[in-house]
Write an enzyme that holds these catalytic residues in place. Structure first.
Site: not given
Length: 129
Positions: A7-9
């Site tokens: 994922s992002h972050g």
């Protein structure tokens, strides 16, 4: 069966932590985060290293957002490895995926089909409920 969350972050790591809080510690799950300062090639290399390590197992990758960088990193690896890839990861679907793999007779294809079938049920307009 091994699950890879990307994922992002911190979403992948946090969603895994939340799932484990609900159904207990899980083995054979890897979570990767991509931050704005990270190199997509390095992320892909980290994912590839896990795939190489567990390539004797069936592998399903979960990403957060269709066509985002984590998604693209996994798509790049799909041509090299027999992995399944589900995007739009959320907590209810991850919980279902973790429970479905408890039945050793479920293949990665069967699990993915069941998740896609159940996906609309993970969104509820509570005002209309």
């Amino acid at each position: 069966m091994h699950y890879i969350l990307v994922s992002h972050g911190d979403l992948a790591k946090s969603i895994l932590g939340s799932a484990q809080m609900i159904i207990g510690e899980q083995e054979n799950v890897s979570a990767f985060s991509l931050y704005s300062t990270d190199d997509i090639g390095e992320l892909k290399d980290k994912i590839k290293a896990v795939i190489e390590e567990v390539k004797d197992q069936e592998i399903i990758c979960f990403t957060d957002l269709f066509s985002g960088s984590p998604f693209n990193a996994v798509v790049d690896l799909m041509g090299q490895y027999p992995i399944r890839h589900i995007t739009g990861m959320n907590l209810p679907l991850l919980l279902e995926a973790l429970m479905l793999r408890m039945n050793k007779e479920n293949t990665k294809e069967a699990i993915c089909a069941k998740l896609i079938e159940q996906a609309p049920e993970t969104f509820i307009d509570v005002n209309d409920y």
